[in-house]
Structures are given as C-alpha cells and as structure tokens.
Design a protein around this motif. Sequence first.
Motif, PDB file in Angstrom:
ATOM      1  N   ALA A   1       1.409 117.410 -15.084  1.00  0.00           N
ATOM      2  CA  ALA A   1       2.081 117.503 -16.377  1.00  0.00           C
ATOM      3  C   ALA A   1       3.587 117.362 -16.199  1.00  0.00           C
ATOM      4  N   ASN A   2       4.129 117.942 -15.155  1.00  0.00           N
ATOM      5  CA  ASN A   2       5.559 117.853 -14.896  1.00  0.00           C
ATOM      6  C   ASN A   2       5.951 116.492 -14.352  1.00  0.00           C
ATOM      7  N   ALA A   3       5.025 115.835 -13.689  1.00  0.00           N
ATOM      8  CA  ALA A   3       5.341 114.576 -13.029  1.00  0.00           C
ATOM      9  C   ALA A   3       5.532 113.436 -14.022  1.00  0.00           C
ATOM     10  N   SER A   4       4.882 113.508 -15.186  1.00  0.00           N
ATOM     11  CA  SER A   4       4.964 112.390 -16.107  1.00  0.00           C
ATOM     12  C   SER A   4       6.276 112.338 -16.869  1.00  0.00           C
ATOM     13  N   SER A   5       6.992 113.459 -16.949  1.00  0.00           N
ATOM     14  CA  SER A   5       8.266 113.438 -17.654  1.00  0.00           C
ATOM     15  C   SER A   5       9.409 113.553 -16.665  1.00  0.00           C
ATOM     16  N   PRO A   6      10.503 112.843 -16.920  1.00  0.00           N
ATOM     17  CA  PRO A   6      11.636 112.922 -15.993  1.00  0.00           C
ATOM     18  C   PRO A   6      12.263 114.301 -16.033  1.00  0.00           C
TER      19      PRO A   6
ATOM     20  N   ARG B   1      15.492 100.379 -16.261  1.00  0.00           N
ATOM     21  CA  ARG B   1      14.340 100.270 -15.364  1.00  0.00           C
ATOM     22  C   ARG B   1      14.782 100.394 -13.910  1.00  0.00           C
ATOM     23  N   ASP B   2      15.897  99.748 -13.552  1.00  0.00           N
ATOM     24  CA  ASP B   2      16.399  99.844 -12.183  1.00  0.00           C
ATOM     25  C   ASP B   2      16.746 101.282 -11.836  1.00  0.00           C
ATOM     26  N   GLY B   3      17.415 101.968 -12.753  1.00  0.00           N
ATOM     27  CA  GLY B   3      17.743 103.380 -12.527  1.00  0.00           C
ATOM     28  C   GLY B   3      16.495 104.231 -12.406  1.00  0.00           C
ATOM     29  N   ALA B   4      15.490 103.926 -13.232  1.00  0.00           N
ATOM     30  CA  ALA B   4      14.238 104.681 -13.172  1.00  0.00           C
ATOM     31  C   ALA B   4      13.512 104.430 -11.854  1.00  0.00           C
ATOM     32  N   ILE B   5      13.569 103.208 -11.351  1.00  0.00           N
ATOM     33  CA  ILE B   5      12.932 102.890 -10.069  1.00  0.00           C
ATOM     34  C   ILE B   5      13.606 103.660  -8.943  1.00  0.00           C
ATOM     35  N   LEU B   6      14.943 103.697  -8.948  1.00  0.00           N
ATOM     36  CA  LEU B   6      15.649 104.461  -7.914  1.00  0.00           C
ATOM     37  C   LEU B   6      15.335 105.950  -8.025  1.00  0.00           C
ATOM     38  N   ALA B   7      15.284 106.470  -9.237  1.00  0.00           N
ATOM     39  CA  ALA B   7      14.947 107.888  -9.426  1.00  0.00           C
ATOM     40  C   ALA B   7      13.524 108.168  -8.955  1.00  0.00           C
ATOM     41  N   PHE B   8      12.601 107.263  -9.274  1.00  0.00           N
ATOM     42  CA  PHE B   8      11.215 107.429  -8.838  1.00  0.00           C
ATOM     43  C   PHE B   8      11.128 107.417  -7.319  1.00  0.00           C
ATOM     44  N   GLU B   9      11.819 106.489  -6.703  1.00  0.00           N
ATOM     45  CA  GLU B   9      11.767 106.360  -5.244  1.00  0.00           C
ATOM     46  C   GLU B   9      12.375 107.592  -4.576  1.00  0.00           C
ATOM     47  N   ARG B  10      13.339 108.198  -5.207  1.00  0.00           N
ATOM     48  CA  ARG B  10      13.969 109.397  -4.682  1.00  0.00           C
ATOM     49  C   ARG B  10      13.002 110.589  -4.720  1.00  0.00           C
ATOM     50  N   HIS B  11      12.111 110.632  -5.735  1.00  0.00           N
ATOM     51  CA  HIS B  11      11.252 111.809  -5.940  1.00  0.00           C
ATOM     52  C   HIS B  11       9.776 111.470  -6.059  1.00  0.00           C
ATOM     53  N   TRP B  12       9.295 110.383  -5.472  1.00  0.00           N
ATOM     54  CA  TRP B  12       7.918 109.958  -5.711  1.00  0.00           C
ATOM     55  C   TRP B  12       6.882 110.939  -5.211  1.00  0.00           C
ATOM     56  N   TRP B  13       7.178 111.733  -4.176  1.00  0.00           N
ATOM     57  CA  TRP B  13       6.173 112.642  -3.628  1.00  0.00           C
ATOM     58  C   TRP B  13       5.857 113.779  -4.592  1.00  0.00           C
TER      59      TRP B  13
ATOM     60  N   ASP C   1      23.338 105.196  -5.821  1.00  0.00           N
ATOM     61  CA  ASP C   1      22.735 106.202  -4.937  1.00  0.00           C
ATOM     62  C   ASP C   1      22.815 105.716  -3.494  1.00  0.00           C
ATOM     63  N   PRO C   2      23.964 105.888  -2.833  1.00  0.00           N
ATOM     64  CA  PRO C   2      24.160 105.320  -1.499  1.00  0.00           C
ATOM     65  C   PRO C   2      23.195 105.870  -0.444  1.00  0.00           C
ATOM     66  N   LEU C   3      22.899 107.161  -0.483  1.00  0.00           N
ATOM     67  CA  LEU C   3      22.011 107.727   0.532  1.00  0.00           C
ATOM     68  C   LEU C   3      20.605 107.143   0.438  1.00  0.00           C
ATOM     69  N   LEU C   4      20.079 107.082  -0.758  1.00  0.00           N
ATOM     70  CA  LEU C   4      18.734 106.541  -0.957  1.00  0.00           C
ATOM     71  C   LEU C   4      18.672 105.073  -0.570  1.00  0.00           C
ATOM     72  N   VAL C   5      19.634 104.275  -1.041  1.00  0.00           N
ATOM     73  CA  VAL C   5      19.613 102.839  -0.778  1.00  0.00           C
ATOM     74  C   VAL C   5      19.757 102.564   0.715  1.00  0.00           C
ATOM     75  N   LYS C   6      20.644 103.281   1.379  1.00  0.00           N
ATOM     76  CA  LYS C   6      20.799 103.077   2.827  1.00  0.00           C
ATOM     77  C   LYS C   6      19.535 103.485   3.577  1.00  0.00           C
ATOM     78  N   ARG C   7      18.881 104.560   3.147  1.00  0.00           N
ATOM     79  CA  ARG C   7      17.630 104.979   3.799  1.00  0.00           C
ATOM     80  C   ARG C   7      16.550 103.929   3.600  1.00  0.00           C
ATOM     81  N   LEU C   8      16.434 103.409   2.384  1.00  0.00           N
ATOM     82  CA  LEU C   8      15.425 102.381   2.118  1.00  0.00           C
ATOM     83  C   LEU C   8      15.709 101.101   2.888  1.00  0.00           C
ATOM     84  N   ARG C   9      16.974 100.745   3.014  1.00  0.00           N
ATOM     85  CA  ARG C   9      17.331  99.562   3.818  1.00  0.00           C
ATOM     86  C   ARG C   9      16.983  99.768   5.282  1.00  0.00           C
TER      87      ARG C   9
END
Length: 102
Positions: free
Chosen positions: A4-9, A25-37, A75-83
């Motif tokens: 229930a909590n996962a479906s809403s930002p 959408r790009d911002g949402a993708i980065l936010a999702f990738e940051r917290h997907w677990w 989001d420099p930390l996330l993007v650098k980690r993904l790279r």
Amino acid sequence: MDSANASSPGPADAASPTPAGLSERDGAILAFERHWWKYAGAKEQAIRDQFQMSATRYYQVLNALIDRPEALAHDPLLVKRLRRLRAARQRARSARRLGIEV
C-alpha cells in the motif's frame, strides 16, 4: 502492508523538484531507481505497475537517462553508482567474450 505504501510516492519524492531538462517521468525513474527495493514483489512487476512499460524498455530509458548531464545534476550519487554498475557489467561481458578471468 508495504504494498500500500509502495504505490504512492513518499514525501521525499514529492519534495524534490525535477530540474530543467528532466521530464516528470525521468525524475520518477530516478526516484524509483533510488528506492526500488521498498516496492513489494519483483522489480520488473513494480516497473510495469509504476511506468506501464516493459522492463527492457525501462532499462533502455534508464541507460539513456544516466548519460544525461541533467540527471547527474539532479542526483549525482545515484547516477554515478548506476554508471559504475553499468561499466562493471560491460567489463565482465567483454572479459567473458575474450575468455579472460576477472
């Protein structure tokens, strides 16, 4: 309970505006990738539920997104980690093709 909590930002996602050059959408993708677990179930299912796209298309969009300077500024930390993860996977693939032990 978590689904229930996962479906809403979360409030942290709503508080961080997307900089110029990044779509919602790009911002949402980065936010999702940051917290997907935090999402219940498999990541691929959460991708389908949240973005209405296949996992393959999501990763194509994500790979193009992390190459953009706007994403790095957002989001420099996330993007650098993904790279780094992407580069490590590419090195491992190349080593397997060449028969090199990594």
